[in-house]
Each structure stands twice: as structure tokens, then as C-alpha cells.
Design a protein around this motif. Sequence first.
Motif, PDB file in Angstrom:
ATOM      1  N   PHE A   1      12.903  -5.975  61.622  1.00 32.72           N
ATOM      2  CA  PHE A   1      14.288  -5.814  61.185  1.00 32.72           C
ATOM      3  C   PHE A   1      14.275  -5.492  59.692  1.00 32.72           C
ATOM      4  O   PHE A   1      13.611  -6.171  58.917  1.00 32.72           O
ATOM      5  CB  PHE A   1      15.086  -7.098  61.436  1.00 32.72           C
ATOM      6  N   GLU A   2      15.008  -4.469  59.284  1.00 34.45           N
ATOM      7  CA  GLU A   2      14.952  -4.026  57.887  1.00 34.45           C
ATOM      8  C   GLU A   2      16.188  -4.348  57.065  1.00 34.45           C
ATOM      9  O   GLU A   2      16.126  -4.366  55.845  1.00 34.45           O
ATOM     10  CB  GLU A   2      14.707  -2.515  57.839  1.00 34.45           C
ATOM     11  N   ASN A   3      17.317  -4.575  57.707  1.00 36.63           N
ATOM     12  CA  ASN A   3      18.574  -4.769  56.979  1.00 36.63           C
ATOM     13  C   ASN A   3      19.128  -6.170  57.161  1.00 36.63           C
ATOM     14  O   ASN A   3      20.259  -6.357  57.585  1.00 36.63           O
ATOM     15  CB  ASN A   3      19.603  -3.729  57.444  1.00 36.63           C
ATOM     16  N   VAL A   4      18.296  -7.161  56.834  1.00 38.27           N
ATOM     17  CA  VAL A   4      18.692  -8.564  56.991  1.00 38.27           C
ATOM     18  C   VAL A   4      19.088  -9.107  55.623  1.00 38.27           C
ATOM     19  O   VAL A   4      18.361  -8.938  54.641  1.00 38.27           O
ATOM     20  CB  VAL A   4      17.545  -9.398  57.595  1.00 38.27           C
ATOM     21  N   HIS A   5      20.248  -9.749  55.574  1.00 40.09           N
ATOM     22  CA  HIS A   5      20.790 -10.262  54.320  1.00 40.09           C
ATOM     23  C   HIS A   5      20.960 -11.780  54.408  1.00 40.09           C
ATOM     24  O   HIS A   5      21.678 -12.276  55.277  1.00 40.09           O
ATOM     25  CB  HIS A   5      22.154  -9.625  54.031  1.00 40.09           C
ATOM     26  N   ASN A   6      20.307 -12.495  53.510  1.00 38.47           N
ATOM     27  CA  ASN A   6      20.442 -13.944  53.416  1.00 38.47           C
ATOM     28  C   ASN A   6      21.596 -14.251  52.473  1.00 38.47           C
ATOM     29  O   ASN A   6      21.682 -13.687  51.381  1.00 38.47           O
ATOM     30  CB  ASN A   6      19.134 -14.549  52.885  1.00 38.47           C
ATOM     31  N   VAL A   7      22.477 -15.167  52.873  1.00 36.84           N
ATOM     32  CA  VAL A   7      23.581 -15.595  52.011  1.00 36.84           C
ATOM     33  C   VAL A   7      23.055 -16.701  51.100  1.00 36.84           C
ATOM     34  O   VAL A   7      22.775 -17.812  51.548  1.00 36.84           O
ATOM     35  CB  VAL A   7      24.784 -16.091  52.845  1.00 36.84           C
ATOM     36  N   LEU A   8      22.910 -16.384  49.826  1.00 41.20           N
ATOM     37  CA  LEU A   8      22.363 -17.335  48.850  1.00 41.20           C
ATOM     38  C   LEU A   8      23.311 -18.515  48.656  1.00 41.20           C
ATOM     39  O   LEU A   8      24.504 -18.335  48.449  1.00 41.20           O
ATOM     40  CB  LEU A   8      22.119 -16.629  47.516  1.00 41.20           C
ATOM     41  N   GLY A   9      22.758 -19.722  48.748  1.00 44.34           N
ATOM     42  CA  GLY A   9      23.562 -20.930  48.561  1.00 44.34           C
ATOM     43  C   GLY A   9      24.200 -21.457  49.831  1.00 44.34           C
ATOM     44  O   GLY A   9      24.648 -22.589  49.884  1.00 44.34           O
ATOM     45  N   GLY A  10      24.264 -20.616  50.860  1.00 47.24           N
ATOM     46  CA  GLY A  10      24.777 -21.034  52.164  1.00 47.24           C
ATOM     47  C   GLY A  10      26.216 -21.515  52.143  1.00 47.24           C
ATOM     48  O   GLY A  10      26.978 -21.249  51.229  1.00 47.24           O
ATOM     49  N   ILE A  11      26.539 -22.264  53.190  1.00 46.97           N
ATOM     50  CA  ILE A  11      27.913 -22.724  53.350  1.00 46.97           C
ATOM     51  C   ILE A  11      28.322 -23.708  52.252  1.00 46.97           C
ATOM     52  O   ILE A  11      29.501 -23.781  51.870  1.00 46.97           O
ATOM     53  CB  ILE A  11      28.154 -23.312  54.766  1.00 46.97           C
ATOM     54  N   LEU A  12      27.348 -24.425  51.688  1.00 48.36           N
ATOM     55  CA  LEU A  12      27.683 -25.336  50.595  1.00 48.36           C
ATOM     56  C   LEU A  12      28.256 -24.576  49.407  1.00 48.36           C
ATOM     57  O   LEU A  12      29.269 -24.970  48.826  1.00 48.36           O
ATOM     58  CB  LEU A  12      26.454 -26.133  50.156  1.00 48.36           C
ATOM     59  N   ALA A  13      27.612 -23.476  49.052  1.00 49.75           N
ATOM     60  CA  ALA A  13      28.102 -22.660  47.934  1.00 49.75           C
ATOM     61  C   ALA A  13      29.423 -21.988  48.305  1.00 49.75           C
ATOM     62  O   ALA A  13      30.318 -21.865  47.471  1.00 49.75           O
ATOM     63  CB  ALA A  13      27.051 -21.623  47.543  1.00 49.75           C
ATOM     64  N   TYR A  14      29.542 -21.557  49.553  1.00 52.21           N
ATOM     65  CA  TYR A  14      30.765 -20.896  49.998  1.00 52.21           C
ATOM     66  C   TYR A  14      31.965 -21.849  49.867  1.00 52.21           C
ATOM     67  O   TYR A  14      33.052 -21.439  49.457  1.00 52.21           O
ATOM     68  CB  TYR A  14      30.613 -20.425  51.445  1.00 52.21           C
ATOM     69  N   GLN A  15      31.750 -23.100  50.205  1.00 49.99           N
ATOM     70  CA  GLN A  15      32.832 -24.083  50.155  1.00 49.99           C
ATOM     71  C   GLN A  15      33.263 -24.389  48.719  1.00 49.99           C
ATOM     72  O   GLN A  15      34.332 -24.921  48.501  1.00 49.99           O
ATOM     73  CB  GLN A  15      32.428 -25.371  50.880  1.00 49.99           C
ATOM     74  N   GLU A  16      32.422 -24.031  47.752  1.00 46.84           N
ATOM     75  CA  GLU A  16      32.747 -24.254  46.351  1.00 46.84           C
ATOM     76  C   GLU A  16      33.654 -23.165  45.766  1.00 46.84           C
ATOM     77  O   GLU A  16      34.158 -23.292  44.670  1.00 46.84           O
ATOM     78  CB  GLU A  16      31.460 -24.333  45.510  1.00 46.84           C
ATOM     79  N   LEU A  17      33.806 -22.065  46.514  1.00 47.79           N
ATOM     80  CA  LEU A  17      34.620 -20.946  46.011  1.00 47.79           C
ATOM     81  C   LEU A  17      36.081 -21.348  45.852  1.00 47.79           C
ATOM     82  O   LEU A  17      36.611 -22.135  46.568  1.00 47.79           O
ATOM     83  CB  LEU A  17      34.532 -19.751  46.949  1.00 47.79           C
TER      84      LEU A  17
END
Length: 101
Positions: A85-101
Motif C-alpha cells: 500500500f503506497e498512500n497510507v496516512h497516519n493521523v499524528l496524535g490520534g484521537i487524543l489530539a483530535y479531542q483537543e481541537l
Amino acid sequence: MDDNNDISVEELKALIESGESFHFYDVRNPDEYEEANLGAKLIPLGDLQSRIDELEPIKGEHIYIHCRSGARSGRAKQYLEMEGFENVHNVLGGILAYQEL
């Protein structure tokens, strides 16, 4: 997006809010997913190898993966890349960081 295809939670939020359809997976455990989720399809990291056939049809497309903090999704990304797979994107910080937005 940075050079290794990882994305920030801000970029993920913009993608979600765009309303566009995209391939989005959560590699946390079912209990974590039940507590809070962002609408991603659940494939726990421990099940990824046995369920990789579910991802084969979208192998050439962009796939976004998140977990709690970014560690498990980073391992999932690495595994998928080893599987071609060539177009895989990891979300840095995960859901913990997302909840901080």
C-alpha cells in the motif's frame, strides 16, 4: 501533509468537515471505539493482518488511519506499506489530539 504521508489532526478535521468520502480506519480496540469514535471503520490492529483482504480493493487509493495517540496507527501504516500500500496516512496524535481541537 508531511513527506511520509502522515497528517495532523487539523488536516483530518478539515477532511471530515469537507463532507467528501474517504477511506478512514480506526485501529483501536472495540471498547475504545465504543467510548469515542470519529466515524472511521474499526479494524483493531491485532486483526489487521487477517482482515487485509478488506483493504485490497482500495490498495491504490488514499487510506487514513488513526488510533488513540498515533502509535498503533503508525504500526498499521508500516504493515500496510510492507504489503504494497503506497498512500497510507497516519493521523499524528490520534484521537487524543483530535479531542483537543
